[in-house]
Design an enzyme around this catalytic site. Structure first.
Site, PDB file in Angstrom:
ATOM      1  CB  CYS A 169      -2.289  -2.785   5.220  1.00  0.00           C
ATOM      2  SG  CYS A 169      -3.965  -2.131   5.090  1.00  0.00           S
ATOM      3  CG  ASP A 195      -1.951  -1.142   1.160  1.00  0.00           C
ATOM      4  OD1 ASP A 195      -1.919  -1.930   0.196  1.00  0.00           O
ATOM      5  OD2 ASP A 195      -2.770  -1.261   2.087  1.00  0.00           O
ATOM      6  CE  LYS A 206      -3.445  -4.487   1.288  1.00  0.00           C
ATOM      7  NZ  LYS A 206      -4.250  -3.556   2.067  1.00  0.00           N
TER       8      LYS A 206
HETATM    9  C1  C5J Z   1      -3.135   0.454   5.566  1.00  0.00           C
HETATM   10  C2  C5J Z   1      -4.915   1.616   6.715  1.00  0.00           C
HETATM   11  N1  C5J Z   1      -2.623   0.290   4.354  1.00  0.00           N
HETATM   12  N2  C5J Z   1      -4.136   1.974   7.728  1.00  0.00           N
HETATM   13  N3  C5J Z   1      -4.405   0.955   5.645  1.00  0.00           N
HETATM   14  O1  C5J Z   1      -2.488   0.201   6.552  1.00  0.00           O
HETATM   15  O2  C5J Z   1      -6.088   1.898   6.718  1.00  0.00           O
END
Ligand code: C5J
Length: 222
Positions: A162, A24, A129
């Site tokens: 994530c 991400d 995702k």
């Molecule tokens: C991720 C989030 N990528 N913190 N998303 O950690 O909402």
């Protein structure tokens, strides 16, 4: 190969069966005006890991190893975003709302793109995702199995959300996972520290940790 400095004990891996997984690193979380900032977070903390991630990505590409990028992304009609996710938190902008970089966390929107410094190149895998974990409702496990992958090296954001969820999912599916400590970050430094500790605790109950320099030194000889 053996990464001797890994914690809690040396991490053994073979480049042919190891993938680099970058979680991400998308504009939504790293740049001002995205989902992360709308939740009240300081995105500068996350920006600080970009050079280290870039160094590892470039070295990994030189080895010819598999690279997987993920994005937290929903369909435009939000059919893959349950109310339990949509209605949580207190963001100024919710998932699907129009923000400074297009609709928040929606596939194809400018904010949903991986930051230019780490942009995927042809041949690399990009997984969209809908959940926090990279394996939930995605083809990732099948794809890794077909590629003969048994080991995963993780980077990305955010550590305790994530990244940790994905690493736990991977561990339960039988992958040996290594987290690069200086290539992952949280909006909450204390959460990162705790997540890193808990993943390598109890004899690598979720996996191993190491630093990018330690991995880069090993890759130099490849
Ligand atoms: C991720 C989030 N990528 N913190 N998303 O950690 O909402």
């Amino acid at each position: 190969m053996q990464l001797n400095q890994a914690q809690p004990f040396p991490y053994n891996f073979d480049l042919k069966s190891t993938a680099l997984v970058i979680i991400d690193m998308q504009r939504d979380f790293i740049e001002p005006g995205g989902f992360g900032e709308t939740l009240g977070n300081d995105v500068a903390l996350l920006q600080a890991i970009v050079p280290a991630c870039q160094a590892v990505l470039q070295a990994w590409r030189r080895t010819g190893g598999l690279v997987v990028h993920t994005r937290e992304a929903h369909r435009a009609d939000l059919s893959d975003c349950p109310p339990a996710k949509l209605n949580r938190g207190k963001p100024d902008l919710r998932i699907g709302d129009m923000g400074a970089m297009g609709r928040i966390l929606i596939s194809g929107e400018p904010g949903n793109q991986i930051i230019p410094a780490l942009a995927p190149v042809p041949g690399e895998v990009v997984i969209d995702k809908p959940g926090k974990g990279a394996f939930y409702a995605t083809p990732l496990h099948d794809l890794l199995q077909q590629a003969g992958i048994t080991h995963l090296v993780f980077m990305g954001v955010t550590t305790e959300v994530c990244v940790q969820t994905s690493m736990r999912e991977a561990n339960d599916r039988g992958y040996d996972c290594l987290l690069l400590e200086d290539c992952t970050e949280s909006y909450f430094p204390q959460f990162k520290a705790a997540a890193v500790e808990m993943m390598r605790a109890q004899g690598a109950i979720v996996g191993w940790t190491a630093t990018s320099d330690q991995l880069l030194a090993l890759l130099q000889g490849c």
